[in-house]
Design a protein around this motif. Structure first.
Motif, PDB file in Angstrom:
ATOM      1  N   TYR A 142       0.857  -1.189   0.000  1.00 52.23           N
ATOM      2  CA  TYR A 142       0.000   0.000   0.000  1.00 52.23           C
ATOM      3  C   TYR A 142       0.888   1.231   0.000  1.00 52.23           C
ATOM      4  O   TYR A 142       2.094   1.151   0.238  1.00 52.23           O
ATOM      5  N   GLY A 262      -3.083   6.130  -8.304  1.00 54.00           N
ATOM      6  CA  GLY A 262      -3.658   4.797  -8.147  1.00 54.00           C
ATOM      7  C   GLY A 262      -4.991   4.841  -7.427  1.00 54.00           C
ATOM      8  O   GLY A 262      -5.552   5.897  -7.160  1.00 54.00           O
ATOM      9  N   GLN A 263      -5.509   3.686  -7.102  1.00 53.97           N
ATOM     10  CA  GLN A 263      -6.800   3.561  -6.433  1.00 53.97           C
ATOM     11  C   GLN A 263      -6.712   4.127  -5.018  1.00 53.97           C
ATOM     12  O   GLN A 263      -5.773   3.821  -4.275  1.00 53.97           O
ATOM     13  N   TYR A 266      -6.366   1.413  -2.025  1.00 51.87           N
ATOM     14  CA  TYR A 266      -5.617   0.179  -2.254  1.00 51.87           C
ATOM     15  C   TYR A 266      -4.766  -0.163  -1.039  1.00 51.87           C
ATOM     16  O   TYR A 266      -3.890   0.602  -0.630  1.00 51.87           O
ATOM     17  N   SER A 287      -4.185   0.658 -16.168  1.00 53.38           N
ATOM     18  CA  SER A 287      -4.210   1.613 -15.049  1.00 53.38           C
ATOM     19  C   SER A 287      -4.340   0.822 -13.758  1.00 53.38           C
ATOM     20  O   SER A 287      -5.435   0.699 -13.182  1.00 53.38           O
ATOM     21  N   ALA A 289      -4.398  -0.528  -9.920  1.00 52.50           N
ATOM     22  CA  ALA A 289      -4.812   0.103  -8.665  1.00 52.50           C
ATOM     23  C   ALA A 289      -3.614   0.523  -7.824  1.00 52.50           C
ATOM     24  O   ALA A 289      -3.672   1.491  -7.080  1.00 52.50           O
ATOM     25  N   SER A 291       0.106   1.753  -8.434  1.00 56.84           N
ATOM     26  CA  SER A 291       1.066   2.190  -9.443  1.00 56.84           C
ATOM     27  C   SER A 291       2.485   2.055  -8.891  1.00 56.84           C
ATOM     28  O   SER A 291       2.825   2.648  -7.871  1.00 56.84           O
TER      29      SER A 291
END
Length: 416
Positions: A142, A262-263, A266, A287, A289, A291
């Motif tokens: 994360y 990113g998401q 995540y 793309s 979640a 990066s």
């Protein structure tokens, strides 16, 4: 500097937050990938290791005093930290990233639990005397700005702040689950419940514990000392946090938001082989979640001097590399590689690799086919070997998950 002038010494602020990273986990559910290394040292995303995400979050958040508590099979992790992370810190500026093996000062045994791991190293808290301790796990993927969590912790006057994330209830049976009041104060905490309590107003999700904590040092030392005198499992999630909530201590939740691109939510506790494979496949979308090339929140790692990745071949019609992460030193010759992640030094020659994760220095020889597989470091897959197409045959040689992922352990010798 003019003659006679003296250099003004750099003032080191000893009150700066100190990070403690728990990195001694065996990761039994990830075996055989963890047969020879601790879970935080396992590769993720090609050239990274799991602990790189936590340590990068620390650096990007301005936390540069870090103690890493090791235990199980720490050799590869020690080497990775020494080569890749120690050079990023300056002793002269009071920065430190230090590996701490079990000290066995208070008990002649291995750590009994997460709380016991910190208690057995309580000397370092007494020596450093930070105002806050950021307590982290070294095996989650994360991106997070811990400085924002520290700000909330100070504003609320909490003794402990817990980072949390709403997840579907069925995913929370192996996590801690909490509930909060309107002000964010935690009023319920249960560890790994069979039936996770839902969030207020949302019967489908529970508020899960991310194992990211900010502690007031005084409160942490007090709780560790009290727990050490009790007959418990000496674990934060099972013992200390539920007891604090039940006693009405000021424990608050922090709503996680991912840093960088990113998401926004995540976070992965990659605890099983299936989850490990799925997390890698998710990295291969246009793309993703998470990066891995996000310059706004970089992920650091050890990058040895090695050859660049190469894709070459004498037969263009046989050469296809699509949706693949290629690490430094990888070589693809007349190979068909699709939706796969290759760690440093992997060689694939005239073979097919599909939806697979290959660890360091794996060699796949001509005519071999590898599908939906996790292959541990150093494995040589002989010519014309087939893995991942015949579940019954694979079961006799390897581990095969319920979802049909074949896992090839390191040090295995495959027949020609």
């Amino acid at each position: 500097m003019a003659q006679g002038e003296t250099m003004t010494p750099v003032r080191i602020d000893d009150s700066r937050p100190l990070a403690i990273v728990l990195a001694g986990g065996q990761g039994q559910r990830l075996a055989p990938l963890t047969n020879t290394m601790a879970k935080p040292a396992v590769r993720f995303g090609g050239c990274f290791r799991m602990i790189d995400f936590t340590l990068s979050n620390c650096i990007n958040s301005g936390i540069r005093r870090i103690y890493i508590l090791t235990q199980y099979a720490s050799g590869s992790l020690n080497r990775h930290i020494r080569q890749g992370w120690v050079p990023l810190f300056s002793d002269d500026l009071g920065e430190v990233v230090e590996l701490i093996p079990p000290q066995r000062v208070f008990a002649q045994r291995w750590y009994a639990g997460t709380a016991d791991a910190v208690f057995q190293n309580i000397y370092f808290l007494q020596q450093e005397r930070p105002e806050e301790v950021v307590l982290l796990s070294g095996d989650h993927a994360y991106k997070m700005d811990y400085s924002l969590m520290l700000e909330q912790h100070r504003e609320t006057g909490a003794a402990l702040t817990i980072a949390c994330l709403p997840l579907p209830r069925q995913q929370c049976t192996q996590l801690g689950v909490l509930n909060t009041g309107p002000d964010g104060r935690v009023n319920q905490f249960v560890e790994k419940p069979e039936d996770p309590p839902p969030m207020p107003g949302d019967e489908t999700r529970s508020l899960s514990n991310m194992a990211v904590y900010v502690w007031n040092t005084e409160a942490l030392v007090s709780q560790l000392s009290a727990d050490a005198r009790r007959n418990t499992s000496h674990d934060f999630g099972k013992d200390i946090i539920p007891a604090m909530v039940a006693a009405g201590e000021p424990v608050y939740a922090y709503q996680f938001v991912a840093a960088g691109a990113g998401q926004p939510d995540y976070w992965r506790d990659i605890g099983t082989l299936a989850a490990y494979w799925e997390a890698h496949m998710a990295l291969l979308s246009g793309s993703p979640a998470l990066s891995l090339d996000d310059r706004t929140w970089p992920i650091y790692t050890y990058r040895p001097v090695t050859a660049v990745a190469r894709i070459c071949g004498e037969h263009p019609d046989q050469c296809c590399v699509r949706d693949v992460i290629l690490s430094p030193g990888c070589v693809s010759i007349d190979a068909q590689i699709t939706r796969s992640v290759l760690s440093p030094g992997v060689k694939v020659h005239g073979a097919v690799v599909d939806e697979s994760v290959l660890m360091d220095d794996v060699v796949v020889e001509p005519g071999a086919r590898v599908r939906r597989a996790l292959v541990a470091e150093g494995v040589r897959i002989p010519a014309n070997t087939v893995i991942g197409e015949d579940a019954e045959k694979d079961h006799r040689r390897f581990i095969v998950t319920d979802g049909g992922i074949t896992v090839v352990p390191s040090r295995i010798v495959l027949n020609e």
